[in-house]
Design an enzyme around this catalytic site. Structure first.
Site, PDB file in Angstrom:
ATOM      1  N   ASN A 163      15.110 -41.137  21.184  1.00  0.00           N
ATOM      2  CA  ASN A 163      14.934 -41.306  22.490  1.00  0.00           C
ATOM      3  C   ASN A 163      15.074 -41.283  23.655  1.00  0.00           C
ATOM      4  O   ASN A 163      13.471 -41.520  23.954  1.00  0.00           O
ATOM      5  CB  ASN A 163      14.599 -39.250  22.517  1.00  0.00           C
ATOM      6  CG  ASN A 163      14.831 -38.787  23.959  1.00  0.00           C
ATOM      7  OD1 ASN A 163      15.448 -38.877  24.683  1.00  0.00           O
ATOM      8  ND2 ASN A 163      15.940 -37.508  23.774  1.00  0.00           N
ATOM      9  N   GLU A 167      19.832 -40.397  25.194  1.00  0.00           N
ATOM     10  CA  GLU A 167      19.183 -39.820  26.620  1.00  0.00           C
ATOM     11  C   GLU A 167      19.240 -41.334  27.392  1.00  0.00           C
ATOM     12  O   GLU A 167      17.844 -41.649  27.872  1.00  0.00           O
ATOM     13  CB  GLU A 167      18.184 -38.960  26.326  1.00  0.00           C
ATOM     14  CG  GLU A 167      17.913 -37.977  27.301  1.00  0.00           C
ATOM     15  CD  GLU A 167      17.143 -36.465  27.622  1.00  0.00           C
ATOM     16  OE1 GLU A 167      16.926 -36.544  29.111  1.00  0.00           O
ATOM     17  OE2 GLU A 167      16.372 -36.798  26.307  1.00  0.00           O
ATOM     18  N   ASP A 212      18.292 -37.339  17.813  1.00  0.00           N
ATOM     19  CA  ASP A 212      17.539 -36.030  18.523  1.00  0.00           C
ATOM     20  C   ASP A 212      17.998 -34.574  18.465  1.00  0.00           C
ATOM     21  O   ASP A 212      19.221 -35.068  19.233  1.00  0.00           O
ATOM     22  CB  ASP A 212      16.979 -36.336  19.786  1.00  0.00           C
ATOM     23  CG  ASP A 212      16.358 -35.064  20.682  1.00  0.00           C
ATOM     24  OD1 ASP A 212      16.379 -33.704  20.178  1.00  0.00           O
ATOM     25  OD2 ASP A 212      16.149 -34.990  22.187  1.00  0.00           O
ATOM     26  N   ASN A 238      16.952 -31.689  18.825  1.00  0.00           N
ATOM     27  CA  ASN A 238      17.100 -30.649  19.357  1.00  0.00           C
ATOM     28  C   ASN A 238      16.886 -28.793  18.914  1.00  0.00           C
ATOM     29  O   ASN A 238      16.609 -28.322  19.008  1.00  0.00           O
ATOM     30  CB  ASN A 238      17.413 -30.274  20.545  1.00  0.00           C
ATOM     31  CG  ASN A 238      16.857 -30.934  21.744  1.00  0.00           C
ATOM     32  OD1 ASN A 238      15.996 -31.203  21.915  1.00  0.00           O
ATOM     33  ND2 ASN A 238      18.014 -31.638  22.614  1.00  0.00           N
ATOM     34  N   ASP A 248      12.879 -35.162  15.975  1.00  0.00           N
ATOM     35  CA  ASP A 248      14.558 -36.312  16.198  1.00  0.00           C
ATOM     36  C   ASP A 248      14.402 -36.083  14.429  1.00  0.00           C
ATOM     37  O   ASP A 248      13.660 -36.690  13.471  1.00  0.00           O
ATOM     38  CB  ASP A 248      13.528 -37.318  16.249  1.00  0.00           C
ATOM     39  CG  ASP A 248      13.291 -37.342  17.376  1.00  0.00           C
ATOM     40  OD1 ASP A 248      13.721 -37.500  18.806  1.00  0.00           O
ATOM     41  OD2 ASP A 248      12.065 -36.804  18.349  1.00  0.00           O
ATOM     42  N   ASP A 272       8.639 -39.374  26.063  1.00  0.00           N
ATOM     43  CA  ASP A 272       8.638 -38.475  25.042  1.00  0.00           C
ATOM     44  C   ASP A 272       8.573 -38.026  23.838  1.00  0.00           C
ATOM     45  O   ASP A 272       7.997 -37.656  23.289  1.00  0.00           O
ATOM     46  CB  ASP A 272       8.499 -37.022  26.154  1.00  0.00           C
ATOM     47  CG  ASP A 272       9.822 -36.878  26.733  1.00  0.00           C
ATOM     48  OD1 ASP A 272      10.508 -37.726  26.056  1.00  0.00           O
ATOM     49  OD2 ASP A 272      10.378 -35.856  27.170  1.00  0.00           O
ATOM     50  N   HIS A 273       9.345 -39.113  23.416  1.00  0.00           N
ATOM     51  CA  HIS A 273      10.297 -39.495  22.550  1.00  0.00           C
ATOM     52  C   HIS A 273       9.179 -40.315  21.904  1.00  0.00           C
ATOM     53  O   HIS A 273       9.202 -41.048  21.848  1.00  0.00           O
ATOM     54  CB  HIS A 273      11.769 -39.253  21.794  1.00  0.00           C
ATOM     55  CG  HIS A 273      12.009 -38.071  21.662  1.00  0.00           C
ATOM     56  ND1 HIS A 273      12.252 -37.236  20.970  1.00  0.00           N
ATOM     57  CD2 HIS A 273      12.378 -37.096  23.488  1.00  0.00           C
ATOM     58  CE1 HIS A 273      12.839 -35.996  22.117  1.00  0.00           C
ATOM     59  NE2 HIS A 273      12.538 -36.714  23.024  1.00  0.00           N
TER      60      HIS A 273
END
Length: 263
Positions: free
Chosen positions: A7, A34, A151, A153, A224, A253-254
């Site tokens: 991501n 994303e 991802d 979530n 993830d 941030d991943h």
């Protein structure tokens, strides 16, 4: 064969990090989420200059998924998740990728976040996951090596191996019983969680928020996931997280999360 889920949190903002990753790790398949750009704005020229090509399903400013492979692009099988023709979110793309040990079906998935709980966003998340389960069942029926990478979530458990603080995340959509049950319904169709197959114990995080010094404190969690069909699980060699890339300048941030399959 290294298959990576990454991501990017915006492909244009992270393009140097993406090219860097391609150059240093040379993955056989890179599933992006994303990407946050329209189809016509996807930086395919920069990706081709790095020796890769790809297919993508973009959306301006939001969502967006892609699959990259060295040289020629993979063969597109599906763009968008079936089950709701009115769904305008770019969250699913599926391809066939060549492999010496037999071709592999790979999907890049960006599941809805679902926050705040109790709103239409959370309901959409659960409906989307129901549609994903139905399609995953169809994929399993093909009896082929299949990898659902992305991802998701969803933080699978309250265990510190999956989340730095279950209490801090308790009200988040990623931790709700309904979200977890929907994830398990996909997993229990017969898929293998590659990371937990390789590391049944111990903290393995894939995401660290930009705020509150989360990266510096290692206050992360695991959202993830790479789920393997039985045929892909039979080829499992290794899995892991390329954690160091989260600590680089202007990083996502991943962190890239990966599985290595025989062939």
């Amino acid at each position: 064969m290294k298959i990576v889920s990454y991501n990017l949190n915006g492909i244009r903002a992270r393009l140097p990090r993406l090219v860097e990753y391609l150059d240093e790790q040379k993955p056989d398949v890179l599933c992006l989420q994303e990407v946050k750009c329209a189809d016509e704005a996807f930086p395919i020229a920069d990706i081709r200059a790095a020796g890769y090509d790809g297919i993508w399903h973009g959306q301006k400013g939001f969502n967006g998924v892609a699959i990259l492979t060295p040289g020629a692009p993979p063969k597109l099988r599906r763009m968008g998740l079936p089950g709701d023709p009115d769904d305008s979110h770019s969250r699913y793309i599926e391809a066939e990728v060549e492999s010496e040990a037999g071709n592999i079906v790979v999907a890049s998935i960006y599941l809805p976040n679902g926050n705040p709980v109790g709103t239409e966003k959370f309901d959409y998340k659960l409906r989307w996951m129901d549609r994903l389960r139905a399609h995953a069942l169809e994929l399993l029926a093909e009896e082929r090596s299949t990898v659902l990478a992305g991802d998701w979530n969803v933080i699978p458990t309250d265990d510190p191996d999956d989340v730095f603080s279950a209490r801090a995340m308790a009200s988040d959509a990623l931790m709700q019983p309904e979200s977890r049950a929907a994830y398990r319904r996909v997993l229990h169709l017969g898929f293998t969680d590659a990371i937990r197959a390789r590391y049944p114990d111990g903290a393995v995080y894939t995401f660290w928020d930009y705020t509150a010094g989360c990266w510096q404190r290692d206050a992360g969690f695991r959202i993830d996931h790479l789920l393997l069909s039985p045929q892909a699980a039979d080829r499992l060699l290794d899995a892991g997280v390329d954690k160091e890339y989260r600590g680089r300048e202007k990083a996502s941030d991943h962190a890239p999360t990966w599985v290595a399959l025989e062939g």
